[in-house]
Scaffold this motif. Structure first.
Motif, mmCIF file in Angstrom:
data_model
loop_
_atom_site.group_PDB
_atom_site.id
_atom_site.type_symbol
_atom_site.label_atom_id
_atom_site.label_comp_id
_atom_site.label_asym_id
_atom_site.label_seq_id
_atom_site.Cartn_x
_atom_site.Cartn_y
_atom_site.Cartn_z
ATOM 1 N N GLU A 40 9.642 -1.277 -10.101
ATOM 2 C CA GLU A 40 9.312 -1.078 -8.764
ATOM 3 C C GLU A 40 11.051 -0.003 -8.280
ATOM 4 O OE1 GLU A 40 11.140 -4.653 -7.264
ATOM 5 O OE2 GLU A 40 8.909 -5.738 -7.005
ATOM 6 N N TYR A 46 7.009 2.747 -12.493
ATOM 7 C CA TYR A 46 6.305 3.027 -11.181
ATOM 8 C C TYR A 46 5.412 4.210 -10.527
ATOM 9 C CZ TYR A 46 6.725 3.100 -5.915
ATOM 10 O OH TYR A 46 6.340 2.852 -5.201
ATOM 11 N N GLN A 117 5.494 5.928 -3.977
ATOM 12 C CA GLN A 117 5.825 5.829 -2.922
ATOM 13 C C GLN A 117 4.651 5.452 -1.592
ATOM 14 O OE1 GLN A 117 7.850 2.851 -2.631
ATOM 15 N NE2 GLN A 117 6.898 2.350 -0.788
ATOM 16 N N SER A 120 1.711 3.712 -2.614
ATOM 17 C CA SER A 120 1.691 2.813 -1.776
ATOM 18 C C SER A 120 1.530 1.773 -1.029
ATOM 19 C CB SER A 120 3.017 1.738 -2.445
ATOM 20 O OG SER A 120 2.925 0.740 -2.970
ATOM 21 N N ASN A 121 2.259 2.278 0.116
ATOM 22 C CA ASN A 121 1.869 1.879 2.206
ATOM 23 C C ASN A 121 0.538 2.678 2.457
ATOM 24 O OD1 ASN A 121 5.347 2.003 2.184
ATOM 25 N ND2 ASN A 121 5.670 3.689 2.306
#
Length: 165
Positions: A40, A46, A117, A120-121
């Protein structure tokens, strides 16, 4: 055991390289292994994990996926998460050009973090495999595009991709 050792080596090198690259050239380098190894946050692992997650989507899909002219990309305008990912993908060539011109690989690492990110959303907000076929195919095409860009970006930073983590 050999596969685990190879994966561990790739993850460790990603953590080390990304930790060194993901800063401005004129900043002092303070490296923290514990922070760098997290799946993360702002780490190489990540970004590798985002790539591996996309590979997992395609494994679960179970069929060979080919982007084609038959995909209705207008299906990708229904959520903010989809739109953000599309916009970020569009920025990749400009980010690479700027990183080269300014000799700042941190621009690429920052971009990869932002794209990971955003993906991921998207992954959390938008059903992919359970969506209607037209939407599913458009979302799979988006996943394939993110996978390609993440792979290219990691390659530019001399970091190996991971299909499974």
């Amino acid at each position: 055991k050999k596969e685990i050792a190879t994966a561990a080596k790739k993850i460790a090198f990603a953590a080390l390289k990304f930790g060194m690259i993901n800063r401005d050239n004129d900043k002092e380098l303070v490296f923290d292994w514990e922070q760098a190894m997290k799946l993360e946050g702002e780490t190489g692992p990540y970004v590798q994990y985002a790539y591996a997650r996309i590979c997992s989507v395609f494994r679960k899909y179970g069929k060979s996926f080919q982007q084609s002219n038959k995909i209705d990309y207008s299906q990708l305008t229904s959520t903010a998460a989809e739109i953000k990912v599309v916009k970020l993908i569009k920025e990749f060539p400009a980010v690479v050009a700027a990183a080269a011109a300014q000799m700042k690989p941190a621009l690429i690492s920052r971009y990869l973090l932002d794209l990971s990110q955003a993906f991921s959303n998207f992954y959390n907000d938008c059903p992919i495999l359970t969506a209607e076929p037209n939407v599913r195919d458009a979302r799979l095409a988006l996943c394939a595009s993110v996978k390609q860009v993440l792979g290219n970006g990691l390659k530019l930073l001399a970091i190996d991709v991971m299909e499974e983590m």
